[in-house]
Design an enzyme around this catalytic site. Structure first.
Site, short mmCIF file in Angstrom:
data_model
loop_
_atom_site.label_atom_id
_atom_site.label_comp_id
_atom_site.label_asym_id
_atom_site.label_seq_id
_atom_site.Cartn_x
_atom_site.Cartn_y
_atom_site.Cartn_z
N GLY A 1 -12.84 -2.96 6.15
CA GLY A 1 -11.86 -3.71 6.94
C GLY A 1 -11.44 -2.97 8.20
O GLY A 1 -12.01 -1.94 8.56
N LEU B 1 -6.70 0.46 0.33
CA LEU B 1 -6.37 -0.43 1.45
C LEU B 1 -6.79 -1.88 1.17
O LEU B 1 -6.46 -2.77 1.97
CB LEU B 1 -7.07 0.03 2.74
N TYR C 1 3.73 -11.88 0.27
CA TYR C 1 3.02 -10.64 0.65
C TYR C 1 3.97 -9.44 0.51
O TYR C 1 3.63 -8.43 -0.10
CB TYR C 1 2.51 -10.76 2.07
N ASP D 1 -15.81 -2.54 -0.63
CA ASP D 1 -15.30 -3.74 0.04
C ASP D 1 -16.09 -4.96 -0.43
O ASP D 1 -17.27 -4.87 -0.75
CB ASP D 1 -15.43 -3.60 1.56
N LYS E 1 3.51 -6.31 -2.20
CA LYS E 1 3.43 -4.89 -1.82
C LYS E 1 4.60 -4.09 -2.41
O LYS E 1 4.45 -2.92 -2.75
CB LYS E 1 3.40 -4.76 -0.30
#
Ligand code: UDP
Length: 321
Positions: A11, A74, A147, A32, A151
């Protein structure tokens, strides 16, 4: 030199982190789901391996974490269009992906850096935000907050694993990182949307009055801090803001991008419902206190907005042909 796993290594942030860590002499395994696109240039580098698989695949994650010294997690679903378009995917990948990685890190006793976000502070009106400041979110009826919530759950899990199992974790919270390879033009974050519009000479669509602010952080500055989070002993057990403390309005970004692109774009003010529907709520001001980034990670942001936007628009120009 260390062996490093980057989930989401294909990414935007992952690709720049891989470049930096390889330059520092480390070996990278990038995991990924997407094909190699943003790391094509590393394909033949002996210090780089790319594994195309899902971070939700427990066996894959276990076998990769076992082989490395440090894990940067990530992999996540990011972008307002996903928060309002597919909140299930956001919650599933962000929460359960981290679970796989945390379990493996605990099993093999590996250091973990978790990429969190400035979204965890929500719309707390008191800026700049220190790492222990309040989270101020809207209703769960507003999908935008899924979101931030995903997190924040992740952060709680990281701190819980640190407390209960002594897992060496570092939580980093990014503030509007931008730069080359961000996204395709016209999709995702505001910089990509404005880039597409400005490079075609179309109106640049500023939501609301454009007075909302962000701390736009150039990717090389963000990655120096991110890289340090994997190695600096004093970072363990902490949450650390990663960004710049320079506050910029969205209107200013629009005007600067239009000027740098040089195609005569003008600002067009639009209602937020026109772009994101009713399940969106904007954040009026977002600015970090970056004392910990300076003191623990020893990183001072260096790249100013004009320089960063010029580099970014140059990259978008090559993509758009
Ligand atoms: N924004 C805008 N025009 C657009 C898209 C976004 O003015 O076409 C604004 C958005 O309302 C927000 C800011 O740009 O205030 C940053 O949005 P982005 O989606 O990049 O992420 P956020 O910082 O809100 O997470």
């Amino acid at each position: 030199m260390a062996k490093v796993l980057i989930t989401g290594g294909g990414g935007f942030l992952g690709s720049h982190l891989a470049d930096l860590l390889i330059a520092q002499g480390h070996e990278i395994i990038a995991l990924d789901m997407a094909p190699l696109t943003k790391v094509k240039h590393l394909k033949d580098n002996p210090k780089f391996r790319y594994i195309e698989a899902d971070v939700l695949d427990r066996d894959v994650v276990d076998s990769l974490v076992r082989r490395v010294d440090v894990v940067y997690h990530l992999a996540a679903v990011v972008g307002v269009e996903h928060y309002v378009g597919d909140p299930y995917k956001v919650l599933n990948v962000n929460v359960n992906g981290l679970q796989r990685v945390l379990h493996a890190a605990q099993l093999y006793e590996k250091r973990l850096v978790f990429s969190s976000t400035s979204e965890v502070y929500g719309r707390n009106p008191k800026v700049p935000w220190k790492e222990d400041d309040d989270r101020v979110l809207g209703s769960t009826q507003i999908d935008r907050w899924c979101y931030s919530t995903s997190k924040a759950i992740g952060e709680h899990f990281c701190f819980a694993f640190h407390k209960k199992f002594d897992l060496p974790v570092v939580v980093v919270r990014f503030f509007n990182v931008y730069g080359p390879r961000l996204d395709r033009a016209d999709v995702g974050r505001v910089i990509s949307i404005f880039a597409g519009q400005a490079l075609r000479g179309e109106d640049v669509t500023v939501i609301g009055d454009g007075k909302q602010t962000r701390a736009f952080t150039y990717v090389s500055d963000a990655c120096r801090a991110l890289a340090a989070a994997g190695f600096e002993p004093r970072a363990v057990g902490k949450a650390i803001n990663i960004g710049t403390d320079k506050e910029t309005t969205v209107l200013e970004i629009a005007e600067r991008m239009a000027k740098i692109a040089g195609k005569g774009s003008r600002v067009k003010f639009v209602k937020q419902e026109e772009i994101y529907g009713s399940s969106y709520e904007d954040i009026p001001r977002r600015v970090p206190d970056i004392t910990l980034q300076r003191e623990i990670l020893k990183v001072e942001p260096k790249v100013g907005l004009d320089e960063g936007l010029r580099e970014t628009l140059a990259w978008f120009r090559t993509q758009m042909g």
